[in-house]
Design an enzyme around this catalytic site. Structure first.
Site, short mmCIF file in Angstrom:
data_model
loop_
_atom_site.label_atom_id
_atom_site.label_comp_id
_atom_site.label_asym_id
_atom_site.label_seq_id
_atom_site.Cartn_x
_atom_site.Cartn_y
_atom_site.Cartn_z
N PHE A 10 41.35 40.01 32.97
CA PHE A 10 41.49 41.34 33.70
C PHE A 10 40.17 42.29 33.27
O PHE A 10 40.05 42.57 32.31
CB PHE A 10 42.88 42.21 33.36
N ASP A 66 34.56 41.90 26.98
CA ASP A 66 35.28 42.97 27.46
C ASP A 66 36.48 43.44 26.35
O ASP A 66 37.49 42.70 26.15
CB ASP A 66 36.03 42.65 28.85
N LYS A 113 39.46 52.54 27.10
CA LYS A 113 40.74 52.73 26.67
C LYS A 113 40.87 53.62 25.49
O LYS A 113 41.02 55.09 25.29
CB LYS A 113 41.57 51.57 26.62
C1 LIG Z 1 42.39 48.22 31.26
C2 LIG Z 1 41.23 47.55 31.36
C3 LIG Z 1 40.11 47.61 32.27
C4 LIG Z 1 39.93 48.72 33.22
O1 LIG Z 1 39.74 49.83 32.66
P1 LIG Z 1 39.84 51.15 33.42
O2 LIG Z 1 39.41 52.12 32.55
O3 LIG Z 1 41.25 51.15 34.07
O4 LIG Z 1 39.21 50.95 34.64
C5 LIG Z 1 39.28 46.18 31.87
N1 LIG Z 1 39.27 45.58 31.14
C6 LIG Z 1 40.33 45.34 30.48
C7 LIG Z 1 40.36 44.21 29.35
C8 LIG Z 1 41.52 46.20 30.36
O5 LIG Z 1 42.43 46.18 29.59
#
Ligand SMILES: *Cc1c(COP(=O)(O)O)cnc(C)c1O
Length: 427
Positions: free
Chosen positions: A158, A249, A278
């Site tokens: 994701f 990520d 986050k």
């Molecule tokens: C939540 C998340 C995103 C997206 O972040 P947003 O701030 O909602 O755009 C991308 N990568 C990972 C691994 C995430 O958990």
């Protein structure tokens, strides 16, 4: 300044939180004005303190969602209240046309606590990944001479909800309805070194095409699935061999959640590029893309964000990062995570027909449902909510636990009790 001990012992008193609930909330008015892009629980949260939140009726919940791994210091933490107040009184927004000292200080903290050398600030995880994808494409063009660079990502990953990041996300459910997707992505199974080596070999068969590999250290949304050490060693070695960038990520796991500052520290490798969001701001919207100087290829005018790295979010994020260290929250994440996993494993033992395993790092954990279980993760989440515990699914088979990093041993025990009760009622 209030100590962590005081905070944990008596959050209500320390935070001076009142008892009045925000009565009068009307969901039907909300629903007729806000788009229906979220499946919402019938719950309106109006107040928080520490690891607890209250709804508009005054009901108390233990918050093991934390805005989805975002409220690093919990709710209304005095350090955040002070940082927000001080910064808004001083200066909250100016353009990146000028030097922003708070941005420089946060970048210095981030680079001194990671393998990266430079930082670009933005506002969210998706935007951080967009920046990393742009950086990878330019790197592919200028450093590898590739006309149409490819970014390899993992299945069940994701990476966000913008067009490029839903394309990077290896889950068709996020992509359906939005074609045409962005070209230049290729998917491989996660934690499978042979598959990755094969994909690189076939993509690069008649000259280099692969510019980067984008992976999560632990797949969060995809089911709290930790990366495997040998796999990541092999990924690093393949990247070195083919001059491919390794982008991690760290949006969900970065900034202390795994018991280390970065998820990659659990894997014994260093990435070339890191994306984070986050937990970084503890709940104020901030994201960042960081890279080593060897791939710092974006020049003036090539990437920008109006809000990115403004004094307000950087001042607050710096306070969050400094508190991670001063309050020893990484050690707390490790210890409380272990306590939580032990409790979850007991539940797995007690209900083998429902649960298969519990897994995670530090304070990101998943309770994995048995393939034949008559329940989904959503059923468990709803039952826990009835007991006053907030949890969030990570896909249909995994219940996710991502409490604030200030969570206490007593909070974890209480959460496990509430969860056991919920499961007992369901089973
Ligand atoms: C939540 C998340 C995103 C997206 O972040 P947003 O701030 O909602 O755009 C991308 N990568 C990972 C691994 C995430 O958990």
């Amino acid at each position: 300044m209030v100590s962590l001990k005081q905070l944990v012992k008596n959050p209500l008193k320390v935070f001076g939180a009142g008892t009045k609930a925000g009565k009068g909330f009307r969901p039907e008015v909300f629903d007729s004005h806000v788009m229906t892009t979220y499946g919402r629980f019938p719950l309106a949260l109006t107040r928080g303190a520490g690891c607890r939140v209250w709804d508009d009726q005054g009901h108390e919940y233990l918050d093991f969602v934390a805005g989805i791994a975002t409220c690093t210091l919990g709710h209304a933490h005095p350090i955040m209240v002070e940082a927000v107040t001080q910064q808004i009184q001083k200066l909250h927004h100016v353009s990146n046309l000028y030097y922003i000292p708070e941005q420089g200080a946060l970048a210095q903290w981030l680079t001194e606590h990671s393998c990266a050398d430079r930082v670009f600030f933005c506002n969210s995880g998706a935007e951080a990944n967009e920046g990393a994808i742009k950086l990878a494409r330019k790197y592919g063009h200028t450093e590898l001479g590739i006309d149409e660079p490819v970014v390899i990502t993992a299945k069940a990953s994701f990476h966000g909800r913008t067009l490029a990041t839903i394309t990077a996300t290896g889950q068709p459910k996020y992509q359906k309805s939005f074609s045409p997707l962005v070209p230049g992505f290729h998917y491989v199974p996660f934690n499978d070194g042979d598959a990755l080596e094969g994909a690189i070999a076939s993509l690069n068969a008649s000259g280099p095409r692969v510019a980067a590999i984008l992976l999560e250290a632990l797949q969060g949304e995809g089911g709290v699935n930790p990366g495997n050490v040998e796999y990541f060693q092999r990924v690093r070695q393949l990247c070195d061999q083919h001059k491919i960038l390794l982008i991690l990520d760290e949006v969900q796991v970065g900034v202390g959640r795994t018991g280390k500052v970065w998820g990659y520290e659990n894997l014994g490798i260093e990435p070339d590029v890191i994306t984070v969001a986050k937990g970084l701001g503890g709940g104020v919207p901030i994201g960042a893309m960081m890279c080593k100087s060897s791939c710092d290829v974006l020049g003036p005018g090539e990437h920008a964000s109006t809000y990115g790295g403004n004094p307000f979010v950087c001042g607050v994020a710096l306070a969050v990062c400094q508190t991670l260290e001063s309050e020893n929250l990484m050690a707390n994440a490790s210890a409380r995570g272990q306590q939580l996993r032990q409790g979850l494993l007991k539940l797995v033992d007690a209900y083998p027909e429902l649960f298969e395993q519990a897994r995670g790092w530090g304070l990101i954990n998943g309770l994995v449902l048995n393939g034949d279980a008559p329940l989904t993760s959503l059923d468990i989440v709803k039952a826990a909510m009835n007991e006053g515990l907030l949890l969030v699914p990570a896909g249909p088979n995994v219940v996710r636990f991502v409490p604030p990093l200030i969570v206490s041993a007593a909070d974890v025990d209480e959460a496990l009790k509430k969860l056991s009760k919920a499961v007992k009622i369901l089973s």
